[in-house]
Design an enzyme around this catalytic site. Structure first.
Site, PDB file in Angstrom:
ATOM      1  N   LYS A  80     -10.394  12.454   8.582  1.00  0.00           N
ATOM      2  CA  LYS A  80      -9.879  12.004   9.883  1.00  0.00           C
ATOM      3  C   LYS A  80      -9.842  13.185  10.847  1.00  0.00           C
ATOM      4  O   LYS A  80      -9.714  14.332  10.404  1.00  0.00           O
ATOM      5  CB  LYS A  80      -8.447  11.491   9.717  1.00  0.00           C
TER       6      LYS A  80
ATOM      7  N   ASP B  52     -12.409   6.762   4.072  1.00  0.00           N
ATOM      8  CA  ASP B  52     -11.164   6.547   4.817  1.00  0.00           C
ATOM      9  C   ASP B  52     -10.720   5.079   4.759  1.00  0.00           C
ATOM     10  O   ASP B  52      -9.591   4.762   5.114  1.00  0.00           O
ATOM     11  CB  ASP B  52     -11.363   6.993   6.273  1.00  0.00           C
TER      12      ASP B  52
ATOM     13  N   ASP C 173       1.398   6.274   5.626  1.00  0.00           N
ATOM     14  CA  ASP C 173       0.465   5.286   5.092  1.00  0.00           C
ATOM     15  C   ASP C 173       0.999   4.623   3.813  1.00  0.00           C
ATOM     16  O   ASP C 173       0.290   3.884   3.148  1.00  0.00           O
ATOM     17  CB  ASP C 173      -0.896   5.962   4.848  1.00  0.00           C
TER      18      ASP C 173
ATOM     19  N   LYS D 196       0.843  -1.200   0.000  1.00  0.00           N
ATOM     20  CA  LYS D 196       0.000   0.000   0.000  1.00  0.00           C
ATOM     21  C   LYS D 196       0.882   1.256   0.000  1.00  0.00           C
ATOM     22  O   LYS D 196       1.621   1.497   0.953  1.00  0.00           O
ATOM     23  CB  LYS D 196      -0.921  -0.007   1.232  1.00  0.00           C
TER      24      LYS D 196
ATOM     25  N   ARG E 192      -7.764  -0.573   1.041  1.00  0.00           N
ATOM     26  CA  ARG E 192      -8.297  -1.797   0.421  1.00  0.00           C
ATOM     27  C   ARG E 192      -8.738  -1.549  -1.014  1.00  0.00           C
ATOM     28  O   ARG E 192      -8.705  -2.447  -1.832  1.00  0.00           O
ATOM     29  CB  ARG E 192      -9.438  -2.357   1.297  1.00  0.00           C
TER      30      ARG E 192
ATOM     31  N   ASP F 122      -2.903  10.016   3.785  1.00  0.00           N
ATOM     32  CA  ASP F 122      -4.294   9.603   3.984  1.00  0.00           C
ATOM     33  C   ASP F 122      -4.997  10.567   4.925  1.00  0.00           C
ATOM     34  O   ASP F 122      -4.894  10.450   6.147  1.00  0.00           O
ATOM     35  CB  ASP F 122      -4.320   8.164   4.561  1.00  0.00           C
TER      36      ASP F 122
HETATM   37  N1  BES Z   1      -4.415   4.230   6.991  1.00  0.00           N
HETATM   38  C1  BES Z   1      -5.531   3.931   7.798  1.00  0.00           C
HETATM   39  C2  BES Z   1      -5.244   2.888   8.874  1.00  0.00           C
HETATM   40  C3  BES Z   1      -4.417   3.373  10.044  1.00  0.00           C
HETATM   41  C4  BES Z   1      -5.027   4.018  11.103  1.00  0.00           C
HETATM   42  C5  BES Z   1      -3.083   3.121  10.091  1.00  0.00           C
HETATM   43  C6  BES Z   1      -4.260   4.416  12.192  1.00  0.00           C
HETATM   44  C7  BES Z   1      -2.335   3.521  11.178  1.00  0.00           C
HETATM   45  C8  BES Z   1      -2.914   4.169  12.221  1.00  0.00           C
HETATM   46  C9  BES Z   1      -6.674   3.385   6.941  1.00  0.00           C
HETATM   47  O1  BES Z   1      -6.743   3.879   5.654  1.00  0.00           O
HETATM   48  C10 BES Z   1      -7.931   3.763   7.635  1.00  0.00           C
HETATM   49  O2  BES Z   1      -8.183   4.927   7.759  1.00  0.00           O
HETATM   50  N2  BES Z   1      -8.701   2.772   8.073  1.00  0.00           N
HETATM   51  C11 BES Z   1      -9.884   3.016   8.788  1.00  0.00           C
HETATM   52  C12 BES Z   1     -10.891   1.999   8.328  1.00  0.00           C
HETATM   53  C13 BES Z   1     -12.291   2.272   8.835  1.00  0.00           C
HETATM   54  C14 BES Z   1     -12.840   3.509   8.200  1.00  0.00           C
HETATM   55  C15 BES Z   1     -13.149   1.087   8.508  1.00  0.00           C
HETATM   56  C16 BES Z   1      -9.587   2.836  10.283  1.00  0.00           C
HETATM   57  O3  BES Z   1      -8.833   1.939  10.638  1.00  0.00           O
HETATM   58  O4  BES Z   1     -10.088   3.639  11.063  1.00  0.00           O
HETATM   59 ZN    ZN Z   2      -4.935   4.531   4.837  1.00  0.00          ZN
HETATM   60 ZN    ZN Z   3      -7.857   5.703   5.548  1.00  0.00          ZN
END
Ligand code: BES
Ligand code: ZN
Ligand code: ZN
Length: 500
Positions: free
Chosen positions: A277, A348, A288, A265, A352, A270
């Site tokens: 966020k 967010d 990220d 990835k 995936r 992000d």
């Molecule tokens: N890049 C983030 C995941 C992440 C969060 C990595 C905190 C490191 C620290 C990912 O793209 C994301 O935002 N995932 C969301 C998914 C949710 C919206 C289902 C998450 O984990 O909050």
């Molecule tokens: Zn992300």
């Molecule tokens: Zn994200």
């Protein structure tokens, strides 16, 4: 640069000599250099030094009167090993402790006397100490102004390893050096701020690595992605002014050999997109792209090590997730490369979406025997496993077992989580083939279930490195900031790949 020497340690000409001492060592011979050994005996007798893990002792033999031999080295650095059963991690940590102590001095060249150990070979110890030393000296000060020469941190130019038993340690230390340098490359990419590390930088880095190591490099731009109907990566990047890139590096050892596909990835920032966020900690989302950085770094190491019997393809889908005027909106439906439609309920959950296209495309194009993806995919994996273990999910027992073993060996432990149709059900969408979020529970697993929709029957493993790519378990050879996790695990896996 690493040199390996079979000269007696006592004849070292480097400006720092490093040796290692076990805690509670019954033997009074601490080094093959008698003079140095006497100094250490004194330090131990006085109770000032015990050989505890990470403990350091620095002395200047010439300044303190010296010994018959001690005059040749300006400094002697003694590192405690602790009293646990010796394992590779012990020696990596000791290497890291030596590195930290050495960079505080102006040492430029160091010679290392490999410690004695019954349970490991000198080759293994040489590899682990080399890794620890190189990883432990890692610094990123590109953006800092330094006023005086004195303020500049020390930099080790060369390491000379002295074998005790005269085993052939060149290959082991050279491989460790290549691997550790790849980890440092991954850390460098990740440390770059978002304004200096964009999808285009992934392209540049990929081309540079390919040129240096004779790999092939192809980069897909957004026009090509449109032709291929890659609605995931295009959708994620449509809120940003910077176009996405899909970088592929290929290492080929022979057409008949099986191919391992690695996908990382490469989300260069992000923000969450329209599902923005919170501000607190958002700056960390420049990291990220650590999965993508790890994949390029592994390809660099593979290009240098040239393993036989395996082809390796690395793909980095690179994009930026911003809430620009054309950004994806919650509720939008996109169509992926393999034709599957997805209802984007949360912008967010973008990792995936870009991985889905890269996985489906990579598998179709390269027909790999196995595929592994690395991604800072979910915050949920940090809730579940903290910052100490990488989450592993896989549809294949053999691949999962091999990864667990490589992770254990390299000090990058993984923890396997399940997959299953109950979890997949959480992704059912009313209007599309699936949605991109699966509700509050089991967020790491539902994210993996999403990816599974795009790998078909190919043996596949997913590494969720959100907890380990930065803020990783504190260790002497892992600095604050990005860790480069995954690189050593995957290099080990590739180098030990067995044909079935
Ligand atoms: N890049 C983030 C995941 C992440 C969060 C990595 C905190 C490191 C620290 C990912 O793209 C994301 O935002 N995932 C969301 C998914 C949710 C919206 C289902 C998450 O984990 O909050
Ligand atoms: Zn992300
Ligand atoms: Zn994200």
């Amino acid at each position: 640069m690493i040199k390996v020497s079979s000269r007696p340690f006592a004849e070292s000409r480097e400006d720092t000599a490093v040796c290692f001492v076990y805690q509670n060592s019954k033997k009074q011979v601490y080094s093959s250099d008698k003079g140095i050994s006497e100094y250490i005996t004194q330090a131990c007798k006085s109770g000032d030094f015990k050989g505890k893990e990470g403990e350091t002792l620095l002395f200047y033999p010439t300044m303190t009167g010296g010994t018959a031999r001690g005059k040749r080295v300006a400094r002697v650095l003694v590192i405690g090993l602790g009293k646990d059963e010796p394992d590779l991690e012990m020696f990596r940590k000791a290497g890291g402790a030596a590195a930290a102590a050495a960079v505080k001095t102006k040492a430029a060249t160091i010679s290392v006397e490999l410690p004695a150990c019954k349970s490991l070979t000198e080759m293994e110890i040489a590899g682990a100490i080399t890794e620890g030393l190189v990883l432990g000296t890692y610094q990123f000060n590109k953006y800092k102004n330094v006023d005086t020469e004195d303020d500049k941190p020390g930099k080790i130019q060369s390491i000379t390893l002295h074998a005790r038993k005269g085993e052939k340690i060149e290959t082991a230390s050279a491989r460790a050096l290549v691997t550790a340098e790849a980890v440092c490359l991954a850390r460098d990419m990740a440390n770059e701020p978002g304004n200096f590390w964009t999808p285009e930088h992934f392209e540049k880095a990929g081309r540079k690595i390919a040129k240096k190591h004779g790999l092939s490099c192809t980069v897909m731009n957004s026009a090509a992605m449109k032709m291929m109907r890659m609605g995931g990566i295009l959708g994620v990047s449509q809120g940003s002014a910077r176009p996405p890139k899909m970088v592929t590096l290929e290492y080929r050892s022979g057409e008949k050999n099986p191919t391992l596909l690695l996908v990382g990835k490469g989300l260069t920032f992000d923000s969450g997109g329209i599902s923005l966020k919170p501000g607190l900690g958002m700056q960390d989302m420049k990291f990220d792209m650590c999965g993508g950085a790890a994949v390029l770094a592994v390809m660099q190491a593979i290009g240098a090590l040239k393993p036989k019997g395996i082809n390796v393809v690395g793909i980095v889908p690179a994009a930026e997730n911003l809430p620009g005027p054309e950004a994806l909106k919650p509720g939008d439906v996109i169509t992926h490369y393999n034709g599957k439609t997805v209802e984007v309920q949360n912008t967010d959950a973008e990792g995936r979406l870009i991985l889905a296209d890269a996985l489906a495309y990579g598998i179709k194009k390269h027909k790999p025997a196995a595929v592994i993806d690395l991604a800072t995919l979910t915050g949920a994996v940090i809730i579940g496993l903290g910052h100490h273990l990488t989450g592993l999910m896989s549809n294949d027992e053999k691949l999962a077992t091999a990864l667990l073993r490589s992770g254990e060996k390299t000090g990058e432990p993984l923890w396997r989580l399940p997959l299953g149709k109950e979890y997949r059900k959480q992704l059912d969408s009313r209007i599309a083939d699936l949605k991109n979020i699966g509700g509050k529970s089991a967020g790491t697993i539902t994210a993996a279930c999403f990816l599974q929709e795009f790998v078909g029957k190919t043996p596949w493993a997913h590494l969720d490195i959100a907890g380990t790519a930065w803020d990783y378990t504190k260790k002497s050879y892992v600095p604050e900031g990005p860790s480069g996790v995954g690189v050593r695990t995957l290099v080990d896996l590739v180098m030990n790949w067995k044909k079935e």
